[in-house]
Design a protein around this motif. Sequence first.
Motif, PDB file in Angstrom:
ATOM      1  N   GLU A 169       0.824  -1.209   0.000  1.00 18.83           N
ATOM      2  CA  GLU A 169       0.000   0.000   0.000  1.00 18.83           C
ATOM      3  C   GLU A 169       0.863   1.265   0.000  1.00 18.83           C
ATOM      4  OE1 GLU A 169      -4.370  -0.840   1.781  1.00 18.83           O
ATOM      5  OE2 GLU A 169      -2.791  -0.569   3.276  1.00 18.83           O
ATOM      6  N   GLU A 250      -4.275 -17.784  -7.333  1.00 21.11           N
ATOM      7  CA  GLU A 250      -5.160 -16.852  -8.036  1.00 21.11           C
ATOM      8  C   GLU A 250      -6.444 -16.590  -7.254  1.00 21.11           C
ATOM      9  OE1 GLU A 250      -5.724 -18.724 -11.781  1.00 21.11           O
ATOM     10  OE2 GLU A 250      -3.636 -18.448 -12.435  1.00 21.11           O
ATOM     11  N   SER A 251      -6.992 -17.629  -6.654  1.00 22.51           N
ATOM     12  CA  SER A 251      -8.253 -17.462  -5.922  1.00 22.51           C
ATOM     13  C   SER A 251      -8.074 -16.711  -4.610  1.00 22.51           C
ATOM     14  CB  SER A 251      -8.889 -18.830  -5.661  1.00 22.51           C
ATOM     15  OG  SER A 251      -8.081 -19.606  -4.769  1.00 22.51           O
ATOM     16  N   HIS A 252      -6.831 -16.645  -4.103  1.00 26.88           N
ATOM     17  CA  HIS A 252      -6.573 -15.981  -2.832  1.00 26.88           C
ATOM     18  C   HIS A 252      -5.810 -14.656  -2.988  1.00 26.88           C
ATOM     19  CE1 HIS A 252      -7.773 -19.860  -1.245  1.00 26.88           C
ATOM     20  NE2 HIS A 252      -7.745 -19.381  -0.023  1.00 26.88           N
ATOM     21  N   ALA A 253      -5.657 -14.204  -4.229  1.00 34.08           N
ATOM     22  CA  ALA A 253      -4.857 -13.003  -4.473  1.00 34.08           C
ATOM     23  C   ALA A 253      -5.416 -11.784  -3.744  1.00 34.08           C
ATOM     24  CB  ALA A 253      -4.765 -12.733  -5.969  1.00 34.08           C
ATOM     25  N   ARG A 254      -6.715 -11.517  -3.884  1.00 32.22           N
ATOM     26  CA  ARG A 254      -7.325 -10.364  -3.234  1.00 32.22           C
ATOM     27  C   ARG A 254      -7.274 -10.506  -1.715  1.00 32.22           C
ATOM     28  NH1 ARG A 254      -7.447  -5.435  -3.295  1.00 32.22           N
ATOM     29  NH2 ARG A 254      -7.478  -5.730  -5.562  1.00 32.22           N
ATOM     30  N   ALA A 255      -7.542 -11.707  -1.195  1.00 28.40           N
ATOM     31  CA  ALA A 255      -7.531 -11.918   0.256  1.00 28.40           C
ATOM     32  C   ALA A 255      -6.136 -11.682   0.836  1.00 28.40           C
ATOM     33  CB  ALA A 255      -8.013 -13.327   0.585  1.00 28.40           C
ATOM     34  N   GLU A 256      -5.107 -12.062   0.097  1.00 25.01           N
ATOM     35  CA  GLU A 256      -3.740 -11.847   0.573  1.00 25.01           C
ATOM     36  C   GLU A 256      -3.406 -10.363   0.664  1.00 25.01           C
ATOM     37  OE1 GLU A 256      -1.207 -15.838  -0.598  1.00 25.01           O
ATOM     38  OE2 GLU A 256      -1.205 -14.170  -2.020  1.00 25.01           O
ATOM     39  N   LEU A 257      -3.852  -9.597  -0.316  1.00 24.83           N
ATOM     40  CA  LEU A 257      -3.601  -8.160  -0.288  1.00 24.83           C
ATOM     41  C   LEU A 257      -4.289  -7.513   0.908  1.00 24.83           C
ATOM     42  CD1 LEU A 257      -3.936  -7.224  -4.063  1.00 24.83           C
ATOM     43  CD2 LEU A 257      -1.832  -7.448  -2.737  1.00 24.83           C
ATOM     44  N   GLU A 258      -5.515  -7.952   1.170  1.00 23.82           N
ATOM     45  CA  GLU A 258      -6.257  -7.385   2.285  1.00 23.82           C
ATOM     46  C   GLU A 258      -5.685  -7.809   3.634  1.00 23.82           C
ATOM     47  OE1 GLU A 258     -10.231  -8.654   1.549  1.00 23.82           O
ATOM     48  OE2 GLU A 258     -10.570  -7.218  -0.093  1.00 23.82           O
TER      49      GLU A 258
END
Length: 367
Positions: A169, A250-258
């Motif tokens: 971020e 790929e399925s956890h990409a957004r969750a990892e960023l958050e």
Amino acid sequence: MRVDSIALDGFRNYEDFSVTFTPGVNIICGENAQGKTNLLEAIGFLSGARSHRARGDKELISFHRKQGSIIAKTESRDRDFLIEAQLFRGARRKLFVNHVKLKTAGELSGILQTVLFCPEDLSLIKAGAAERRSFLDHAICQLRPRYGEALSQYQRLLEHKTRILRDWEKNPSLLQVMEDFNEAMARAGALVIHYRAHFIHKLAEKAGEIQREFSGGREELELSYQTVSTIQDPLGPTMDIYEALRKHQESHARAELEARSCLSGPHKDDLLTEINGQSARQFASQGQTRTAALSLKLAERDLFREDVGQWPILLLDDVLSELDARRQDFVLRRITGGQIFITGCEAPEGDLEEGKIIRIRGGRLEA
């Protein structure tokens, strides 16, 4: 496979110390805090330059020294080896075999293998997943050098990715290299999972047999491998494992960023244990837990014997005093063959073949 002698200089509480061993049972006796475990630690270090209780080499060096050393005469596969480890504060260690410098610590595993059983292992079943992963990693690294390379690579990549996720971020440009890290982690991770799955598959059969023998047929110990959910068959081809890891990433990409943490990969694996169909971690009694931990370690020793063709060196660090008489007797009856080191305040009772008694006081041999 054996250690014939060892010389320690500036290692833990040992100064200018040397001792010879018998090929059979070596009983290391002495009061608490005299150096029994330190001596066992030095022997274990010979099989992979790793300590079961130190985070770095500097912890192995005597407080007032800038460097220390371990020199041992060993035999393996009908060949003699001189192993030397030079340890330094603030500098990389140096490892030699027959006076030739090694490129990696993993080369030591091709000479000696050790199986250590210490009091902390009695809680292996009830402990967290990290302890069971450590158990798997230490065992497999000795048998499969390629596993050690893949594991080290994966751990380095994981550290880098974790820093990216923590700082992205503030510095969004870091995300440009995320795909490269995911690709490399999936390739290394696929190898890690492949080797773990095959080791656990073999370990489960051996440990189950030992648990049945231990309990007189009353207890069935089952082991299973818990890894990334997209992997259907961890025993399958590594390319299939790699593709499943990429899908999970790929399925956890957004969750990892958050979450700002790595949620995908074998760094979250676990070795699950069940006794008579129930989770051993949740429902096993203290006695069952200790028996299951013993079964894992004795099964590890049996697998080494089958794989290498020789018994690994067995290190029992003050474990027998933690067991009741029945479990002590079971262990002593089951560890015949190969070189064995046992530490304790006194020599263990039970049916144990003749060996050598080594008494330690203040880091020195006691007459």
